[in-house]
Motif scaffolding. Structure first.
Motif, PDB file in Angstrom:
ATOM      1  N   ALA A 132       0.834  -1.202   0.000  1.00 15.61           N
ATOM      2  CA  ALA A 132       0.000   0.000   0.000  1.00 15.61           C
ATOM      3  C   ALA A 132       0.870   1.255   0.000  1.00 15.61           C
ATOM      4  O   ALA A 132       0.593   2.213  -0.723  1.00 15.61           O
ATOM      5  N   GLY A 133       1.931   1.240   0.781  1.00 12.40           N
ATOM      6  CA  GLY A 133       2.833   2.393   0.860  1.00 12.40           C
ATOM      7  C   GLY A 133       3.538   2.659  -0.462  1.00 12.40           C
ATOM      8  O   GLY A 133       3.688   3.821  -0.866  1.00 12.40           O
ATOM      9  N   ARG A 134       3.970   1.590  -1.132  1.00 12.02           N
ATOM     10  CA  ARG A 134       4.623   1.767  -2.438  1.00 12.02           C
ATOM     11  C   ARG A 134       3.645   2.335  -3.476  1.00 12.02           C
ATOM     12  O   ARG A 134       4.006   3.204  -4.273  1.00 12.02           O
ATOM     13  N   ALA A 135       2.399   1.850  -3.438  1.00 12.17           N
ATOM     14  CA  ALA A 135       1.390   2.378  -4.358  1.00 12.17           C
ATOM     15  C   ALA A 135       1.124   3.858  -4.059  1.00 12.17           C
ATOM     16  O   ALA A 135       1.022   4.675  -4.984  1.00 12.17           O
ATOM     17  N   MET A 136       1.045   4.215  -2.785  1.00 11.92           N
ATOM     18  CA  MET A 136       0.826   5.607  -2.401  1.00 11.92           C
ATOM     19  C   MET A 136       1.977   6.491  -2.867  1.00 11.92           C
ATOM     20  O   MET A 136       1.752   7.567  -3.437  1.00 11.92           O
ATOM     21  N   GLN A 137       3.199   6.052  -2.658  1.00 18.54           N
ATOM     22  CA  GLN A 137       4.356   6.843  -3.084  1.00 18.54           C
ATOM     23  C   GLN A 137       4.379   7.030  -4.598  1.00 18.54           C
ATOM     24  O   GLN A 137       4.707   8.105  -5.094  1.00 18.54           O
ATOM     25  N   ALA A 138       4.014   5.993  -5.321  1.00 18.20           N
ATOM     26  CA  ALA A 138       3.958   6.109  -6.790  1.00 18.20           C
ATOM     27  C   ALA A 138       2.878   7.107  -7.202  1.00 18.20           C
ATOM     28  O   ALA A 138       3.100   7.963  -8.063  1.00 18.20           O
ATOM     29  N   MET A 139       1.711   7.017  -6.568  1.00 18.67           N
ATOM     30  CA  MET A 139       0.621   7.922  -6.912  1.00 18.67           C
ATOM     31  C   MET A 139       1.009   9.382  -6.648  1.00 18.67           C
ATOM     32  O   MET A 139       0.685  10.268  -7.439  1.00 18.67           O
ATOM     33  N   LEU A 140       1.706   9.625  -5.568  1.00 23.97           N
ATOM     34  CA  LEU A 140       2.092  10.993  -5.212  1.00 23.97           C
ATOM     35  C   LEU A 140       3.036  11.619  -6.238  1.00 23.97           C
ATOM     36  O   LEU A 140       3.161  12.845  -6.277  1.00 23.97           O
ATOM     37  N   GLN A 141       3.682  10.797  -7.052  1.00 26.51           N
ATOM     38  CA  GLN A 141       4.598  11.303  -8.077  1.00 26.51           C
ATOM     39  C   GLN A 141       3.899  11.540  -9.421  1.00 26.51           C
ATOM     40  O   GLN A 141       4.504  12.066 -10.348  1.00 26.51           O
ATOM     41  N   MET A 142       2.634  11.161  -9.519  1.00 29.31           N
ATOM     42  CA  MET A 142       1.924  11.210 -10.796  1.00 29.31           C
ATOM     43  C   MET A 142       0.992  12.406 -10.873  1.00 29.31           C
ATOM     44  O   MET A 142       0.513  12.906  -9.855  1.00 29.31           O
ATOM     45  N   THR A 143       0.713  12.828 -12.098  1.00 27.40           N
ATOM     46  CA  THR A 143      -0.424  13.700 -12.364  1.00 27.40           C
ATOM     47  C   THR A 143      -1.513  12.759 -12.890  1.00 27.40           C
ATOM     48  O   THR A 143      -2.348  12.323 -12.115  1.00 27.40           O
ATOM     49  N   ARG A 144      -1.469  12.391 -14.180  1.00 29.25           N
ATOM     50  CA  ARG A 144      -2.386  11.370 -14.710  1.00 29.25           C
ATOM     51  C   ARG A 144      -2.011  10.040 -14.065  1.00 29.25           C
ATOM     52  O   ARG A 144      -0.836   9.656 -14.036  1.00 29.25           O
ATOM     53  N   LEU A 145      -2.988   9.313 -13.550  1.00 31.02           N
ATOM     54  CA  LEU A 145      -2.697   8.038 -12.904  1.00 31.02           C
ATOM     55  C   LEU A 145      -2.496   6.951 -13.954  1.00 31.02           C
ATOM     56  O   LEU A 145      -3.252   6.847 -14.920  1.00 31.02           O
TER      57      LEU A 145
END
Length: 156
Positions: A132-145
């Protein structure tokens, strides 16, 4: 049962916004348009209030003037089944708008949207806190998911 209808305040762009949204969402239609007469409050013939549906959800748009602006405090979430849907809504709504972090964007009228894949809550709520944490960190780096990138990040 009462119906809850979003009521959007524009400064002269209600009709343009309605037509923009009608061209993006399937199963959408104009319901009613009330135009100003000689007495105003806007120029004669201009839209005062427009009612429309976007994929079955009713909206009203008012040309109320410059007193109020949209903020991110209110946004509309679009649950997307796959990357093609994410890309469609992202590309269309961000045209002339401003991409923002984590799948958020402001369209050309200043309305905030969240273009979110339906898999996102599962990734962010994974029972394994590391995934979950890795997915959250990846999302925080994105604009378009990006669904594939989010899954890859969760998998480590």
């Amino acid at each position: 049962m009462p119906r809850i209808t979003p009521f959007l305040w524009f400064d002269g762009q209600a009709e343009d916004a309605m037509n923009f949204y009608l061209g993006i969402f399937p199963n959408s239609r104009t319901l009613e348009v009330t135009r100003c007469g000689e007495a105003g409050p806007g120029p004669e013939g201009s839209v005062l209030v427009a009612s429309f549906e976007l994929d079955g959800q009713r909206f009203n748009a008012l040309n109320g003037g410059p007193q109020f602006r949209f903020t991110e405090a209110v946004s509309f979430v679009i649950d997307c089944a796959d990357q093609a849907e994410v890309d469609h809504y992202w590309d269309r709504l961000s045209d002339g708008g401003t991409p923002q972090q984590c799948g958020w964007l402001k369209d050309r009228f200043g309305v905030s949207w969240q273009v979110v894949p339906t898999v996102l809550p599962d990734l962010l709520g994974d029972p394994d806190p590391a995934r979950a944490g890795r997915a959250m960190q990846a999302m925080l780096q994105m604009t378009r998911l990006d669904i594939a990138a989010l899954r890859a990040a969760a998998d480590g």
